[in-house]
Design a protein around this motif. Sequence first.
Motif, mmCIF file in Angstrom:
data_model
loop_
_atom_site.group_PDB
_atom_site.id
_atom_site.type_symbol
_atom_site.label_atom_id
_atom_site.label_comp_id
_atom_site.label_asym_id
_atom_site.label_seq_id
_atom_site.Cartn_x
_atom_site.Cartn_y
_atom_site.Cartn_z
ATOM 1 N N ASP A 163 0.887 -1.273 -0.090
ATOM 2 C CA ASP A 163 0.135 0.043 -0.100
ATOM 3 C C ASP A 163 0.808 1.267 0.113
ATOM 4 O OD1 ASP A 163 -2.655 -1.423 0.068
ATOM 5 O OD2 ASP A 163 -2.079 -1.943 2.212
ATOM 6 N N ASP A 164 0.231 2.252 -0.455
ATOM 7 C CA ASP A 164 0.959 3.547 -0.591
ATOM 8 C C ASP A 164 0.865 4.333 0.708
ATOM 9 O OD1 ASP A 164 1.875 6.446 -0.852
ATOM 10 O OD2 ASP A 164 0.717 6.658 -2.800
ATOM 11 N N ASN A 175 2.151 7.114 2.006
ATOM 12 C CA ASN A 175 1.512 8.467 2.160
ATOM 13 C C ASN A 175 0.114 8.580 1.861
ATOM 14 O OD1 ASN A 175 4.208 9.501 2.423
ATOM 15 N ND2 ASN A 175 4.793 9.863 0.115
ATOM 16 N N GLU A 176 -0.551 7.753 1.092
ATOM 17 C CA GLU A 176 -1.783 7.744 1.153
ATOM 18 C C GLU A 176 -2.516 7.225 2.367
ATOM 19 O OE1 GLU A 176 -5.794 8.387 -0.920
ATOM 20 O OE2 GLU A 176 -3.761 9.182 -1.274
ATOM 21 N N ARG A 216 -2.517 9.991 4.818
ATOM 22 C CA ARG A 216 -3.414 11.241 4.552
ATOM 23 C C ARG A 216 -4.869 10.537 4.872
ATOM 24 N NH1 ARG A 216 -7.183 12.513 0.836
ATOM 25 N NH2 ARG A 216 -6.902 10.584 0.017
ATOM 26 N N LEU A 217 -5.398 9.466 4.415
ATOM 27 C CA LEU A 217 -6.558 8.891 4.910
ATOM 28 C C LEU A 217 -6.856 8.879 6.374
ATOM 29 C CD1 LEU A 217 -6.895 6.283 2.227
ATOM 30 C CD2 LEU A 217 -8.076 8.434 2.252
ATOM 31 N N ASN A 225 -10.910 2.920 0.693
ATOM 32 C CA ASN A 225 -10.249 3.351 -0.092
ATOM 33 C C ASN A 225 -9.000 2.437 -0.647
ATOM 34 O OD1 ASN A 225 -10.597 6.587 -0.638
ATOM 35 N ND2 ASN A 225 -10.833 6.112 1.383
#
Length: 336
Positions: free
Chosen positions: A193-194, A196-197, A200-201, A264
Amino acid sequence: MNTEISTVWDKMQKMVNDFIILLPNLVLALIVFAIFFFIARAIKGVVRNLTRDRRQARNLGMVLGRLAQGTTILAGLFISLSVVIPSLKASDLVQLLGISGVAIGFAFRDILQNFLAGILILLTEPFQIDDQIVFKDFEGTVEQIQTRATTIRTYDGRRIVIPNSELFTNSVIVNTAFENRRLQYDVGIGYGDDINEAKRLILEAVNHTDGVLENPAADALVVELADSTVNIRARWWVQPPRRADVLDLQDRVLINIKNKLTANGIDLPFPTQQILFHDQTEATDGDRTRQREGWPAGKGEVPQPRTISNALSKLKFQVNGSEAGKAKQTTTDQDN
């Protein structure tokens, strides 16, 4: 016989005369002691009234009031004894008090230690009534701070009595010492998984939860590359830091984080393990030339490792060969 009776009668007359002579002093001593007694009660009331408005100082006022009352009564007692017995000097009283104090100190050492610790706790105020504290294995809300012990009410409705000497000489965590308190929780995401994303979530889910403070701001930090997850620590601030509020807010924050990440496509993996088959069967058991596991380096030719795919291929070949042999035998039987 008459002489003995006369002697006893003379002694009784002398005692009565001495009592009559001493009677004014006794009356005066009782009056002096009564005056000091009422003065002591008045002093106790004044000290308590001075600290009535402050919740924490109310206990301190009660303690100081009792000390002042006891000291005043003790002084009145000594003065009354001096009135009754004029030959009794102040130095004799001080000496008697010192000897008695040493004896009492040895006899009630633990009680006096807790008493002094309670006075120091009330004066320094490391925690106050209604504060929520953690002491060793105990956690709860402070109910009373007495001269001997402090009582706390646990969150499951029990009362714990802790001696003041232990509270004063050991570490105590005060969860409600300040207006704000920071909470944290580690969230594990998949290695694919990302990051940074995901951060953010997580921050978006935390900030959209009612009750989380905007200042200081929440943050999300990578804290560990674990065996099967990348652990991200979410941290946020709450007010007030009471236990019930903290648990309720943490429940809502974690629900929001979980729903936001799964919606997400962020993986929340379970712990995984890799299983390696033991390279030892009945055919190779004890044969160091064919057994790989535990083979010491530099001791001749080391057997090559066996892979699971090769073992499965051999097993498949054996099964297919066995089935082909059975089919051939069946055909032969039918021909015959």
